[in-house]
Design an enzyme around this catalytic site. Structure first.
Site, PDB file in Angstrom:
ATOM      1  N   HIS A 358      29.406  -7.526  90.411  1.00 44.07           N
ATOM      2  CA  HIS A 358      28.136  -8.006  89.662  1.00 44.07           C
ATOM      3  C   HIS A 358      28.373  -8.586  88.275  1.00 44.07           C
ATOM      4  O   HIS A 358      27.405  -9.107  87.602  1.00 44.07           O
ATOM      5  CB  HIS A 358      26.915  -7.421  89.941  1.00 44.07           C
ATOM      6  CG  HIS A 358      26.344  -7.059  91.166  1.00 44.07           C
ATOM      7  ND1 HIS A 358      25.414  -7.927  91.487  1.00 44.07           N
ATOM      8  CD2 HIS A 358      26.568  -5.966  91.977  1.00 44.07           C
ATOM      9  CE1 HIS A 358      25.227  -7.185  92.844  1.00 44.07           C
ATOM     10  NE2 HIS A 358      26.040  -6.167  93.092  1.00 44.07           N
ATOM     11  N   LYS A 547      14.718 -12.408  80.580  1.00 42.57           N
ATOM     12  CA  LYS A 547      15.788 -11.537  81.030  1.00 42.57           C
ATOM     13  C   LYS A 547      16.109 -10.480  80.109  1.00 42.57           C
ATOM     14  O   LYS A 547      15.595 -10.480  79.041  1.00 42.57           O
ATOM     15  CB  LYS A 547      16.983 -12.530  81.335  1.00 42.57           C
ATOM     16  CG  LYS A 547      17.175 -13.426  79.980  1.00 42.57           C
ATOM     17  CD  LYS A 547      18.403 -14.370  80.367  1.00 42.57           C
ATOM     18  CE  LYS A 547      17.791 -15.595  81.086  1.00 42.57           C
ATOM     19  NZ  LYS A 547      18.324 -15.723  82.566  1.00 42.57           N
ATOM     20  N   ARG A 548      17.082  -9.781  80.415  1.00 44.58           N
ATOM     21  CA  ARG A 548      17.514  -8.589  79.683  1.00 44.58           C
ATOM     22  C   ARG A 548      18.099  -9.446  78.318  1.00 44.58           C
ATOM     23  O   ARG A 548      18.813 -10.271  78.396  1.00 44.58           O
ATOM     24  CB  ARG A 548      18.574  -7.795  80.273  1.00 44.58           C
ATOM     25  CG  ARG A 548      18.080  -6.808  81.235  1.00 44.58           C
ATOM     26  CD  ARG A 548      16.985  -5.858  80.328  1.00 44.58           C
ATOM     27  NE  ARG A 548      17.851  -4.716  79.471  1.00 44.58           N
ATOM     28  CZ  ARG A 548      18.109  -3.626  79.760  1.00 44.58           C
ATOM     29  NH1 ARG A 548      17.724  -3.159  80.880  1.00 44.58           N
ATOM     30  NH2 ARG A 548      18.621  -2.865  78.924  1.00 44.58           N
ATOM     31  N   LYS A 553      23.659 -14.101  77.221  1.00 45.34           N
ATOM     32  CA  LYS A 553      22.561 -14.727  77.807  1.00 45.34           C
ATOM     33  C   LYS A 553      21.969 -15.621  76.772  1.00 45.34           C
ATOM     34  O   LYS A 553      21.218 -16.707  76.960  1.00 45.34           O
ATOM     35  CB  LYS A 553      21.375 -13.549  78.260  1.00 45.34           C
ATOM     36  CG  LYS A 553      21.910 -12.850  79.377  1.00 45.34           C
ATOM     37  CD  LYS A 553      20.888 -11.945  79.897  1.00 45.34           C
ATOM     38  CE  LYS A 553      21.452 -10.999  80.936  1.00 45.34           C
ATOM     39  NZ  LYS A 553      21.624 -11.598  82.379  1.00 45.34           N
ATOM     40  N   THR A 655      19.457 -14.390  88.935  1.00 48.02           N
ATOM     41  CA  THR A 655      18.312 -14.515  90.064  1.00 48.02           C
ATOM     42  C   THR A 655      17.011 -14.949  89.609  1.00 48.02           C
ATOM     43  O   THR A 655      16.332 -15.428  90.170  1.00 48.02           O
ATOM     44  CB  THR A 655      18.360 -13.097  90.787  1.00 48.02           C
ATOM     45  OG1 THR A 655      18.126 -11.919  89.703  1.00 48.02           O
ATOM     46  CG2 THR A 655      19.356 -12.848  91.863  1.00 48.02           C
ATOM     47  N   LYS A 659      14.090 -17.596  90.970  1.00 46.95           N
ATOM     48  CA  LYS A 659      12.515 -17.374  90.861  1.00 46.95           C
ATOM     49  C   LYS A 659      11.628 -18.339  90.231  1.00 46.95           C
ATOM     50  O   LYS A 659      10.823 -19.067  90.675  1.00 46.95           O
ATOM     51  CB  LYS A 659      12.128 -15.883  90.331  1.00 46.95           C
ATOM     52  CG  LYS A 659      12.792 -14.805  91.192  1.00 46.95           C
ATOM     53  CD  LYS A 659      12.799 -13.442  90.468  1.00 46.95           C
ATOM     54  CE  LYS A 659      13.781 -12.441  90.916  1.00 46.95           C
ATOM     55  NZ  LYS A 659      14.134 -11.328  90.007  1.00 46.95           N
TER      56      LYS A 659
HETATM   57  C1  26W Z   1      27.778   0.809  83.782  1.00 45.76           C
HETATM   58  C2  26W Z   1      26.683  -0.074  82.980  1.00 45.76           C
HETATM   59  C3  26W Z   1      26.250  -1.252  83.602  1.00 45.76           C
HETATM   60  C4  26W Z   1      24.939  -1.306  84.324  1.00 45.76           C
HETATM   61  C5  26W Z   1      24.622  -2.427  85.026  1.00 45.76           C
HETATM   62  C6  26W Z   1      27.269  -2.163  84.111  1.00 45.76           C
HETATM   63  C7  26W Z   1      26.713  -3.279  84.827  1.00 45.76           C
HETATM   64  C8  26W Z   1      25.405  -3.307  85.441  1.00 45.76           C
HETATM   65  C9  26W Z   1      25.260  -4.449  86.203  1.00 45.76           C
HETATM   66  C10 26W Z   1      26.237  -4.751  87.465  1.00 45.76           C
HETATM   67  C11 26W Z   1      24.791  -5.544  85.536  1.00 45.76           C
HETATM   68  C12 26W Z   1      23.934  -6.501  86.282  1.00 45.76           C
HETATM   69  O1  26W Z   1      22.766  -6.412  86.456  1.00 45.76           O
HETATM   70  N1  26W Z   1      24.627  -7.674  86.811  1.00 45.76           N
HETATM   71  C13 26W Z   1      23.672  -8.890  87.208  1.00 45.76           C
HETATM   72  O2  26W Z   1      23.748  -8.733  88.630  1.00 45.76           O
HETATM   73  C14 26W Z   1      23.058  -9.636  89.144  1.00 45.76           C
HETATM   74  C15 26W Z   1      22.742  -9.523  90.668  1.00 45.76           C
HETATM   75  O3  26W Z   1      23.901  -9.689  91.427  1.00 45.76           O
HETATM   76  C16 26W Z   1      23.398 -11.188  88.801  1.00 45.76           C
HETATM   77  O4  26W Z   1      22.460 -11.918  89.321  1.00 45.76           O
HETATM   78  C17 26W Z   1      23.519 -11.105  87.292  1.00 45.76           C
HETATM   79  O5  26W Z   1      24.263 -12.422  86.930  1.00 45.76           O
HETATM   80  C18 26W Z   1      24.521 -10.213  87.008  1.00 45.76           C
HETATM   81  O6  26W Z   1      24.373 -10.274  85.362  1.00 45.76           O
END
Ligand code: 26W
Length: 808
Positions: A358, A547-548, A553, A655, A659
């Site tokens: 992701h 968004k976060r 971003k 995503t 929406k």
């Molecule tokens: C370990 C720390 C950490 C925590 C969360 C690393 C990575 C993440 C996630 C992978 C971050 C995340 O939410 N990524 C998002 O995933 C969405 C669903 O596929 C995508 O639409 C977003 O672009 C992506 O940033």
């Protein structure tokens, strides 16, 4: 009509009866909380009936089952969507009406489970809804965090984090499944023993944690399928284990309990940024091990010990690398517990585990210190080393050179670290990206060497969102208009939303569409008043970035542009523009300093405008506090413009962008992630694309960055806005408050904010022009809704099933 359908009268009776039995209250003197509980448990009764039936048929099911492992499931509230999926909206609406209850007010009483940070967690929740609605047998598995993502307060213009104890009033939707409690081991050391002429590895001196499962039903829309979201809670085992032999005392036992429950205490609030905290590793192993133990137990119940059948009967899908320890844990269970040899175990694992990536942000790729892994999970570490040894041997053979530099990059353990992404790529049968562009980047960049080594397993499946929550439930006005216009086939086949296209040219339809948008803006304003004592003028254009908060971003691009608009208004007495409110929703990770400074900047700009009467006529900035799923459900249907500003190549998919589009907002975006595919769906006239393309961005990185100073010197408007960050315009008493942002933008920004500013600002001028032509704008908005069907997670899930899972 299915027997599980409750009619209006029985719903009313049930609510009144529950208030009487559980609270000793009549409807008149019950609190909103009590009423919520009575309504929710009525809905639950209805779902339980279906669940029982479904599990009955499921017992004899001999086909394939999916386990979707994710460290986050950002479900949001359940009541409304459950009623919707039961196809009982009308009955409940009428029942509540006749009882004199306000439906929105009751829904608001449900605590929102914040069991996720952002995109990845919300995606998992959309997937479960689609899996059930498409009648695919699946179980979602995660951790039952006692504290979900923090609640955000804004105090003194800054983010303050408050704990989110969402379970305080209980959770109506869950039931414990004590029969599946299992034990997870930590620490200790591995001993080699000889048993029946075989070498066995046995863990000794370990520490036990019990995993207790809680199940939440996930009812599919208008069908009999009720899947399960299983959340695991950690507790200390009641019986004495090895550690307690060494002089256990009462207070020591309580301490143990406290320590054990830490594992499922709190969700880590970092999004796209990894920190090697030991507790986090414990969390990952804890829920992964518990899930696999259960999956194996269920397999044995269904098929006995014919383990070679596993790949045919189950898929373990890991949502990013966080549950990646499923790989060595599965090997361990098959070898140490079931007596299989390495080759059989390894074959099974490599045909059962599928992995989705992701993010390509290097700071988000998980790497655990080998030392930590060895101490916390000695047996797992042994297995990882052996996997690594074998993978490296294969690579040396493949490259005909044991020294090839690519081997170190592809190794599972190297330079004292365990590389989770390499582990997942090497050992799973499928690796997928979450948008077409992201899939290409994985192949050509992030996992280039692996792609050349094992190309067949790589694929890309574009994310999706459930149109049931993100259109039917959150935007009832639009849902009804669509049904009145093209019928209700689009509910089962969301691609049919295309049938709306011809109505772009129908003035009456456009007028209705506009009326709904305006009404949604009013509802949003009411919600804002209720949540944070603020209102917005529904006659303004709603320009939204939600968004976060993250550098990549680029909320900063948006903020700088607002400052430029402010200056235009203030410097030119003849300046006019379409009145616009810029709405931000964003949580910053508590330890992410720059992200928190950016929130301060946005709020400071908002205050500057509010104290400037001339600016206020055209401009407002609203920072929506504690942006969560419920906040999104109210904000997104009200949006006119959707800001998707990530540096091209950085946002894996997005995503939120889908929406907004589905709810008739037009996208202002870079050619990044799924924005590219939104562009392909709606065509260039119905989207605002700006900025560098991903290939240009990666060229820039290769060339060693860019010269923001050069842009600063050549763009007077931008220079002015940047200077205002530090000249006292925003913080008269302490002009240096945000100097780090200033320095960041001019000297160290790796995301090229200034580089894309010119193009962004031009695109924004076009938005202003186009919005004045209301008919033109409405055509664009309708086109966006009409073309959003492919972004339903139903399409996504069908693709996963066709290409990866093969459930039926
Ligand atoms: C370990 C720390 C950490 C925590 C969360 C690393 C990575 C993440 C996630 C992978 C971050 C995340 O939410 N990524 C998002 O995933 C969405 C669903 O596929 C995508 O639409 C977003 O672009 C992506 O940033």
């Amino acid at each position: 009509m299915p027997t599980t359908q409750f009619d209006k009268e029985s719903i009313k009776q049930s609510i009144i009866g529950k208030l009487q039995r559980y609270n000793g209250r009549t409807l008149e003197d019950a609190t909103d909380q009590q009423i919520y509980n009575a309504v929710a448990s009525t809905v639950r009764d209805q779902i339980m009936q279906k669940w029982v039936k479904y599990r009955e048929t499921d017992k004899d099911y001999t086909g394939k089952r999916l386990y979707y492992l994710s460290v986050e499931f950002l479900t949001g509230r359940s009541l409304h969507c459950n009623i919707l999926n039961l196809c009982s909206t009308q009955e409940y609406l009428e029942a509540l009406n006749e009882l004199g209850l306000d439906w929105h007010r009751i829904f608001r009483e449900e605590p929102e489970p914040g069991l996720g940070n952002g995109g990845l967690g919300r995606l998992a929740a959309c997937f479960l809804d689609s899996l059930s609605s498409l009648s695919m047998p699946a179980m979602g598995c995660t951790i039952r965090y006692e504290y979900g993502l923090f609640r955000q307060r804004i105090l003194g213009g800054q983010q303050v984090e408050v704990p989110d104890s969402w379970l305080d009033n209980g959770n109506v939707w869950e039931v414990s499944a004590m029969e599946d409690v299992c034990v997870v081991h930590f620490g200790g050391h591995v001993e080699m023993v000889n048993e029946d002429d075989r070498i066995k590895f046995v863990l000794k001196g370990y520490h036990s944690i019990e995993a207790v499962p809680y199940d939440m039903p996930v009812a599919g829309y208008g069908c009999d399928t009720v899947n399960t979201l299983r959340t695991w809670r950690a507790r200390a085992p009641k019986n004495v284990d090895e550690t307690n032999y060494m002089g256990g005392s009462y207070s020591r036992a309580l301490q143990e309990q406290e320590l054990a429950s830490m594992i499922s205490k709190v969700l880590y609030p970092e999004d796209n940024n990894y920190e090697g905290k030991q507790l986090r590793l414990k969390q990952h192993y804890f829920f992964t091990s518990a899930t696999l133990q259960y999956a194996l137990k269920d397999f044995k119940r269904r098929f006995g010990t014919n383990f070679m059948l596993i790949p045919e009967k189950m898929t373990i899908h890991i949502n990013d690398t966080h549950p990646g320890l499923a790989i060595p844990e599965f090997m361990r269970l098959l070898m140490d517990e079931e007596g299989l040899g390495w080759d059989e175990a390894s074959w099974i694992v490599q045909h059962t585990i599928a992995y989705t990536n992701h993010t390509v942000m290097s700071e988000a790729l998980e790497k655990w210190p080998e030392q930590m892994m060895a101490e916390l999970l000695p047996r797992i570490y042994m297995i990882l080393q052996e996997i690594n040894r074998r993978v490296c041997l294969r690579l040396a053979d493949h490259y005909q050179n044991g020294e090839d530099p690519r081997i170190a990059k592809m190794a599972i353990t190297a330079y004292g670290m365990v590389h989770m992404a390499n582990l997942c790529v090497a050992m799973s049968y499928s690796v997928n990206g979450v948008s077409q562009l992201h899939g290409e980047i994985l192949k050509n960049d992030t996992f280039k060497d692996y792609y050349e080594f094992m190309p067949a397993k790589f694929t890309a499946i574009t994310n999706g969102i459930t149109h049931r929550r993100w259109l039917m439930a959150c935007n009832t006005g639009l849902r009804n208009l669509i049904c009145d216009t093209i019928g209700d086939q689009w509910i089962r086949e969301p691609e049919r939303l295309q049938d709306l296209l011809p109505y772009r040219d129908d003035a009456a339809f456009r007028a209705e569409f506009a009326k709904i948008k305006r009404h949604n803006k009013e509802l949003f304003s009411d919600m804002l008043m209720q949540r944070q004592k603020m209102s917005v003028d529904p006659d303004f254009m709603f320009d939204v970035q939600a968004k976060r908060l993250h550098e990549y971003k680029r909320q900063l691009l948006n903020a700088l542009h607002i400052m430029v608009l402010y200056n235009r208004i203030m410097d030119d007495p003849n300046f006019t523009m379409v009145p616009r409110v810029f709405i931000f929703g964003a949580k910053a990770s508590p330890a992410y300093y720059l992200a928190k400074q950016i929130i301060r900047l946005i709020i400071a700009i908002s205050k500057l405008i509010d104290r400037t009467p001339r600016a206020k006529k055209f401009l407002r900035v609203v920072f929506m506090e504690n942006y969560d799923v419920s906040g999104a459900e109210s904000l997104i249907p009200a949006a006119d413009l959707s800001e998707q500003l990530s540096t091209a190549g950085k946002e894996a998919s997005g995503t939120g962008n889908m929406k907004f589009m589905m709810n008739g907002a037009v996208t202002m975006g870079t050619m990044d992630g799924a924005n590219v595919e939104i562009y392909e769906q709606v065509g260039q006239d119905n989207i605002y694309i700006f900025g560098m393309r991903a290939d240009t961005v990666s060229d820039l990185y290769r060339e060693g960055g860019y010269a923001p100073m050069h842009i600063y010197e050549n763009n007077a408007e931008l220079r002015h806005a940047l200077t205002q960050i530090i000249d006292g315009t925003l913080f008269p008493d302490n002009p240096a408050t945000l100097q780090d942002i200033y320095h960041y933008l001019l000297f160290s920004d790796p995301y090229f904010v200034l580089k894309d500013f010119g193009s962004y600002s031009m695109a924004q001028r076009r938005v202003d022009q186009d919005y004045r032509l209301q008919d033109k704008w409405l055509r664009m908005a309708i086109t966006n809704t009409a073309c959003s069907g492919v972004f339903s997670s139903d399409r996504t899930i069908k693709e996963y099933n066709d290409r990866i899972w093969h459930l039926k």
